[in-house]
Design an enzyme around this catalytic site. Structure first.
Site, short mmCIF file in Angstrom:
data_model
loop_
_atom_site.label_atom_id
_atom_site.label_comp_id
_atom_site.label_asym_id
_atom_site.label_seq_id
_atom_site.Cartn_x
_atom_site.Cartn_y
_atom_site.Cartn_z
N ARG A 262 0.39 -10.86 8.74
CA ARG A 262 -0.19 -10.87 10.08
C ARG A 262 -1.57 -11.49 10.06
O ARG A 262 -2.38 -11.17 9.19
CB ARG A 262 -0.26 -9.43 10.63
N ARG A 277 -6.07 -2.53 6.95
CA ARG A 277 -5.55 -3.64 7.76
C ARG A 277 -5.77 -4.96 7.03
O ARG A 277 -6.85 -5.53 7.05
CB ARG A 277 -6.29 -3.67 9.12
N GLU A 349 -2.25 5.33 10.75
CA GLU A 349 -0.90 5.12 11.26
C GLU A 349 -0.04 4.52 10.16
O GLU A 349 -0.29 3.41 9.69
CB GLU A 349 -0.95 4.18 12.47
N SER A 352 5.72 3.64 12.91
CA SER A 352 5.94 3.59 14.34
C SER A 352 7.44 3.52 14.50
O SER A 352 8.09 2.67 13.91
CB SER A 352 5.27 2.34 14.92
N ARG A 391 -1.43 2.00 3.63
CA ARG A 391 -2.04 3.19 4.22
C ARG A 391 -1.56 4.46 3.53
O ARG A 391 -2.29 5.44 3.44
CB ARG A 391 -1.76 3.24 5.72
#
Length: 424
Positions: A262, A277, A349, A352, A391
């Site tokens: 990303r 990130r 997080e 999801s 994470r």
RNA sequence: GGAGGGAUGGCCGAGUGGACGAAGGCGGCGGUCUUGAAAACCGCUGUGACCAAGUGUCACCGGGGGUUCGAAUCCCUCUCCCUCCGCCA
């Protein structure tokens, strides 16, 4: 993609649903206008084509050459008109398609309404007793380099900011997590493991919903026109592209490990410290193709699959139900799972879990036949991280750290770590 | 990367300009026969779109473009697959 028939029939319901996402409902009116135009042209076109087909057959049967030529001459004019209308139809169709591709999914009625992440609702918390240290927990971006298992400088040297190198027990820990999670999902949760291409064609991104809207966040190889996957969800969505699945075989469950890439354009300047990130990260992704009537049960089930991993790691977590304004583009309903990280003092997080209903099924044309002989229907698709690696690594380091700066390896991972019990 | 050969319905496979949405076979579904099954025989068996909703019309023979009154069929182009050569983890 939303069903154009549904937009025609209930434009107000669709608009109201999109308003809950802070999305401009005006696009629906534009789609309806273009659609009406499209239908008008199409009707004319098909009438002319019917005439051409009929007369052409007549010409084939005619014996008289002069008569034949006369009819053919008439049809030349019709042919030219058809060609004009075909161009118009194509143009209007493309316009309608382009608009439809930018419209996000309509939220499920049970999703909490709200404009942004402030309105997400914490629905579950586990691990009431947050670790109570008799020393000050330090963040993973300090702990990792001290242990020699995370190397930020060399990552930057190789690929620039937001890249890092994992070394020794750090690299081993990540690999152990991947192998362990895959094994749990395959053996206990009945997923089929797949190994996927990490680059895909443009149409695959369109099918999953990342394009056309989120090109900014993707790495694109211009030479071969291939895109690096931002998540395994992208190839998984398209695994059964243009297929009609056997209803009896549903749900189909897949789990895949991939790297994810990303550009993080939208998050420039956010979360710059640590491994929270990066431009590249590893993830184990769960994915299901489900019957529409079963998909909301499947959603709860997938959430449980993700939570199983968290519980076995014995790290406190909480689950949030995403509000309408914070839902991903293709999702009708989502849960986020966050692990507590005492060093940086944040909930990270790590998963999801979303039901996209038939939004991706329609874009990627994945269908099933409800009954033998019945019309094919679009499947519902669900995706869930199970889990996102960096994470989890950060959370493990911060939760399992000891006063001397060493880190205990969680008991469930030791068989995958060659028996290593402590890093440091 | 070079040379050649291919791509037709769930599968195999015919089809080189007009009655072809596509022969034939296999598979599948339904039926006759049978105590049951098999065999045999009969019928059905792709997807999508539009509206005036009908024994309606249109589109689809790998994708796109072209020739023609008319294209699965002729031409161009792209993609993919196969064979041989080269290179390579």
């Amino acid at each position: 993609m939303l069903d154009i028939t549904r937009i025609r029939q209930d434009p107000d319901i669709v608009k109201a649903a999109l308003a809950g996402r802070a999305e401009d409902p005006g696009v629906i009116d534009r789609i309806l206008a273009v659609d009406a135009q499209w239908r008008g042209i199409l009707t004319q076109l098909e009438e002319l084509r019917a005439e051409r087909n009929r007369v052409s057959k007549e010409i084939g049967r005619m014996k008289d050459a002069a008569q034949r030529e006369a009819r053919a001459a008439e049809m030349r004019a019709v042919r030219d008109r058809i060609s004009e209308l075909e161009n118009q139809v194509r143009q209007v169709e493309e316009e309608r398609e382009a608009l439809l591709l930018t419209v996000p999914n309509t939220p499920h009625p049970s999703a909490p309404v709200g404009p942004d992440e402030e309105h997400n609702v914490v629905v579950r918390v586990w691990g009431e007793e947050l670790p109570n240290y008799d020393f000050e927990a330090i963040p993973h971006w300090d702990l990792g380099p001290e242990l020699g298992i995370i190397d930020f400088e060399r990552g930057v040297k190789l690929a620039g900011s937001r890249f890092y190198v994992l070394a020794g027990a750090g690299a081993r820990l990540q690999r152990a997590l991947i192998a362990w999670m895959l094994d749990v999902h395959v053996r206990e949760h009945s997923y089929t493991e797949v190994y996927l291409p990490f680059v895909v064609k443009e149409e695959i991104l369109l099918g999953a919903g990342q394009l056309p809207k989120f090109a900014d966040n993707l790495y694109h190889d211009v030479e071969d026109d291939l895109w690096l996957v931002p998540t395994a969800e992208v190839p998984l969505t398209n695994l059964h592209r243009d297929e009609i699945l056997d209803a009896a075989a549903l749900p189909l469950r897949y789990v895949a490990y991939t790297a994810c890439f990303r550009r993080e354009k939208m998050s420039a300047g956010r979360d710059v410290r640590g491994i929270k990130r990066g431009h590249q990260f590893d993830k184990v992704e769960m994915y299901q193709f489900a019957l529409p009537e079963a998909s909301y049960d499947t959603l709860e089930e997938m959430l449980e699959h993700a939570l199983t991993i968290c519980r076995r790691l014995a790290i406190p977590y909480r689950v949030k139900e995403l509000c309408t304004g914070d839902l991903g583009f293709g999702a009708a309903k989502s849960y986020d799972v966050e692990l507590w990280a005492p060093g940086c003092g944040e909930w990270l997080e790590v998963s999801s879990v979303s039901n996209c209903e038939d939004f991706q099924g329609r874009r990627a044309n994945v269908r099933y036949r409800p009954e033998p002989g019945a019309r094919p229907q679009f499947v519902h698709t669900l995706n869930g991280s199970g889990l996102a690696l960096p994470r989890v690594v950060a959370a493990i380091l911060e939760n399992y750290q000891q006063a001397d700066g060493s880190v205990v390896v969680p008991a469930v991972l030791r068989p995958w770590m060659g028996g290593i019990e402590v890093i440091g």
